[in-house]
Design a protein around this motif. Structure first.
Motif, mmCIF file in Angstrom:
data_model
loop_
_atom_site.group_PDB
_atom_site.id
_atom_site.type_symbol
_atom_site.label_atom_id
_atom_site.label_comp_id
_atom_site.label_asym_id
_atom_site.label_seq_id
_atom_site.Cartn_x
_atom_site.Cartn_y
_atom_site.Cartn_z
ATOM 1 N N PHE A 171 0.820 -1.211 0.000
ATOM 2 C CA PHE A 171 0.000 0.000 0.000
ATOM 3 C C PHE A 171 0.858 1.268 0.000
ATOM 4 O O PHE A 171 0.364 2.355 0.283
ATOM 5 C CB PHE A 171 -0.947 -0.005 1.198
ATOM 6 C CG PHE A 171 -2.060 -1.020 1.064
ATOM 7 C CD1 PHE A 171 -3.313 -0.650 0.584
ATOM 8 C CD2 PHE A 171 -1.852 -2.345 1.409
ATOM 9 C CE1 PHE A 171 -4.334 -1.586 0.458
ATOM 10 C CE2 PHE A 171 -2.870 -3.295 1.285
ATOM 11 C CZ PHE A 171 -4.109 -2.909 0.802
ATOM 12 N N GLY A 172 2.131 1.119 -0.334
ATOM 13 C CA GLY A 172 3.012 2.272 -0.448
ATOM 14 C C GLY A 172 3.544 2.741 0.882
ATOM 15 O O GLY A 172 3.409 2.071 1.910
ATOM 16 N N TRP B 209 -7.129 -6.034 1.556
ATOM 17 C CA TRP B 209 -6.311 -6.996 0.792
ATOM 18 C C TRP B 209 -7.071 -8.308 0.607
ATOM 19 O O TRP B 209 -7.174 -8.834 -0.498
ATOM 20 C CB TRP B 209 -5.005 -7.239 1.540
ATOM 21 C CG TRP B 209 -4.057 -8.211 0.901
ATOM 22 C CD1 TRP B 209 -3.977 -9.551 1.143
ATOM 23 C CD2 TRP B 209 -3.051 -7.918 -0.072
ATOM 24 N NE1 TRP B 209 -2.989 -10.116 0.390
ATOM 25 C CE2 TRP B 209 -2.397 -9.141 -0.365
ATOM 26 C CE3 TRP B 209 -2.644 -6.759 -0.703
ATOM 27 C CZ2 TRP B 209 -1.344 -9.216 -1.287
ATOM 28 C CZ3 TRP B 209 -1.600 -6.829 -1.618
ATOM 29 C CH2 TRP B 209 -0.963 -8.047 -1.901
ATOM 30 N N ASP B 210 -7.635 -8.808 1.698
ATOM 31 C CA ASP B 210 -8.368 -10.067 1.641
ATOM 32 C C ASP B 210 -9.630 -9.966 0.796
ATOM 33 O O ASP B 210 -10.066 -10.948 0.188
ATOM 34 C CB ASP B 210 -8.743 -10.524 3.051
ATOM 35 C CG ASP B 210 -7.535 -10.854 3.900
ATOM 36 O OD1 ASP B 210 -6.448 -11.094 3.335
ATOM 37 O OD2 ASP B 210 -7.674 -10.863 5.149
ATOM 38 N N LEU B 211 -10.236 -8.771 0.753
ATOM 39 C CA LEU B 211 -11.478 -8.583 0.016
ATOM 40 C C LEU B 211 -11.264 -8.260 -1.464
ATOM 41 O O LEU B 211 -12.230 -8.168 -2.211
ATOM 42 C CB LEU B 211 -12.305 -7.463 0.660
ATOM 43 C CG LEU B 211 -12.776 -7.725 2.096
ATOM 44 C CD1 LEU B 211 -13.514 -6.503 2.634
ATOM 45 C CD2 LEU B 211 -13.665 -8.960 2.167
ATOM 46 N N HIS C 9 -5.527 -7.496 -5.847
ATOM 47 C CA HIS C 9 -5.577 -7.462 -7.313
ATOM 48 C C HIS C 9 -5.469 -6.044 -7.874
ATOM 49 O O HIS C 9 -5.454 -5.868 -9.092
ATOM 50 C CB HIS C 9 -6.866 -8.112 -7.802
ATOM 51 C CG HIS C 9 -7.050 -9.518 -7.320
ATOM 52 N ND1 HIS C 9 -6.150 -10.524 -7.595
ATOM 53 C CD2 HIS C 9 -8.030 -10.088 -6.559
ATOM 54 C CE1 HIS C 9 -6.551 -11.657 -7.037
ATOM 55 N NE2 HIS C 9 -7.691 -11.415 -6.393
ATOM 56 N N TRP C 10 -5.423 -5.029 -6.999
ATOM 57 C CA TRP C 10 -5.284 -3.655 -7.474
ATOM 58 C C TRP C 10 -3.840 -3.383 -7.876
ATOM 59 O O TRP C 10 -2.923 -4.103 -7.460
ATOM 60 C CB TRP C 10 -5.653 -2.674 -6.359
ATOM 61 C CG TRP C 10 -7.067 -2.718 -5.908
ATOM 62 C CD1 TRP C 10 -8.118 -3.352 -6.514
ATOM 63 C CD2 TRP C 10 -7.595 -2.101 -4.731
ATOM 64 N NE1 TRP C 10 -9.266 -3.155 -5.795
ATOM 65 C CE2 TRP C 10 -8.980 -2.392 -4.697
ATOM 66 C CE3 TRP C 10 -7.036 -1.332 -3.728
ATOM 67 C CZ2 TRP C 10 -9.809 -1.930 -3.681
ATOM 68 C CZ3 TRP C 10 -7.849 -0.879 -2.709
ATOM 69 C CH2 TRP C 10 -9.215 -1.168 -2.683
ATOM 70 N N ASP C 11 -3.656 -2.303 -8.637
ATOM 71 C CA ASP C 11 -2.283 -1.884 -8.914
ATOM 72 C C ASP C 11 -1.760 -1.063 -7.737
ATOM 73 O O ASP C 11 -2.504 -0.689 -6.824
ATOM 74 C CB ASP C 11 -2.186 -1.113 -10.235
ATOM 75 C CG ASP C 11 -3.015 0.170 -10.268
ATOM 76 O OD1 ASP C 11 -3.294 0.751 -9.192
ATOM 77 O OD2 ASP C 11 -3.386 0.599 -11.371
ATOM 78 N N ARG D 202 -3.539 5.007 -2.966
ATOM 79 C CA ARG D 202 -4.633 5.968 -2.818
ATOM 80 C C ARG D 202 -5.581 5.538 -1.713
ATOM 81 O O ARG D 202 -6.054 6.353 -0.913
ATOM 82 C CB ARG D 202 -5.382 6.116 -4.152
ATOM 83 C CG ARG D 202 -6.500 7.153 -4.094
ATOM 84 C CD ARG D 202 -6.978 7.519 -5.492
ATOM 85 N NE ARG D 202 -7.653 6.437 -6.157
ATOM 86 C CZ ARG D 202 -8.947 6.174 -6.019
ATOM 87 N NH1 ARG D 202 -9.684 6.900 -5.203
ATOM 88 N NH2 ARG D 202 -9.505 5.186 -6.667
ATOM 89 N N PHE D 203 -5.884 4.241 -1.654
ATOM 90 C CA PHE D 203 -6.762 3.715 -0.611
ATOM 91 C C PHE D 203 -6.166 3.965 0.774
ATOM 92 O O PHE D 203 -6.865 4.396 1.697
ATOM 93 C CB PHE D 203 -6.963 2.215 -0.835
ATOM 94 C CG PHE D 203 -7.876 1.557 0.165
ATOM 95 C CD1 PHE D 203 -9.251 1.565 -0.016
ATOM 96 C CD2 PHE D 203 -7.364 0.908 1.283
ATOM 97 C CE1 PHE D 203 -10.104 0.953 0.899
ATOM 98 C CE2 PHE D 203 -8.197 0.304 2.207
ATOM 99 C CZ PHE D 203 -9.567 0.324 2.004
#
Length: 236
Positions: free
Chosen positions: A70-71, A151-153, A157-159, A165-166
């Motif tokens: 998540f950065g 992550w689990d939900l 699969h996001w970039d 951003r999340f």
């Protein structure tokens, strides 16, 4: 993926389901979400607050989760009020959610909160914040939808850009008492809700709109808890 900040998506989604969520921070409004607990969201009778959100049987915990996905912990790139102002997201949220504040310039923020008071929505406690000593840790920034849960939900699969951003989206962040944040950990609503039951309505509605804005599903046990919490909201 959607590129408009979830801060604005929350309001649009709420209108779409005729739910008057009054906790979203509008442009220039830096009042605390905790303060808004005195005017909780309203829900129209018969409205399914989880409309449009997929329900899965259960959370499958992914042991491949890693925070670095998540950065950096905080950045200055969110598009919400206060974003791109030389202060990272943590300092923006402290400024938004604390009252009776004083400020100091630090390397990563020219107007960082030096001292302030948090009226904690999770416990209903009043918590003093002083930067640089132990009381600084007594106020922490919580992700309403925890990163590991996201992550689990499906966030796996996001970039990288979407995950970052999340992690920094103010609509998913709240200053809370440090111990309450530690107690919550990465728990879903089925296993943790704020001890302050008066905040359940607002917590549930904000949690739901984050799920909706990022097109995340909800596990069935948590869906029941969120619907029950939303049922405590005043009728629209």
């Amino acid at each position: 993926m959607r590129r408009t900040s979830l801060l604005w998506l929350v309001a649009a989604a709420v209108l779409a389901v005729v739910v008057a969520v009054q906790v979203v921070v509008a442009a220039g409004d830096r009042d605390s979400l905790a303060q808004a607990a005195d005017a909780p969201p309203t829900v129209a009778p018969g409205v399914d607050v989880l409309a449009g959100i997929a329900v899965i049987p259960a959370r499958i915990r992914g042991y491949d989760y890693h925070r670095a996905a998540f950065g950096d912990a905080w950045d200055d790139d969110n598009a919400a009020p206060g974003g791109r102002n030389g202060c990272d997201t943590r300092n923006d949220i402290l400024d938004r959610d604390l009252v009776d504040k004083t400020y100091v310039a630090i390397t990563r923020c020219p107007t960082a909160v030096a001292t302030g008071t948090l009226h904690d929505p999770y416990t209903n406690a009043t918590v003093a914040f002083v930067r640089g000593n132990q009381t600084g840790a007594s106020v922490q920034i919580d992700h309403l939808v925890p990163l590991a849960l996201a992550w689990d939900l499906g966030a796996r699969h996001w970039d990288d850009r979407q995950r970052k951003r999340f992690a920094n989206d103010p609509a998913n962040l709240l200053a809370v008492q440090g111990q309450a944040n530690q107690d919550k950990g990465d728990a879903e609503p089925a296993t943790w809700m704020p001890p302050n039951t008066a905040f359940h309505c607002q917590y549930a509605m904000q949690f739901i709109e984050v799920l909706r804005g990022y097109e995340l599903p909800v596990d069935a046990p948590s869906a029941g808890v969120l619907r029950d919490a939303a049922a405590t909201c005043p009728a629209a």
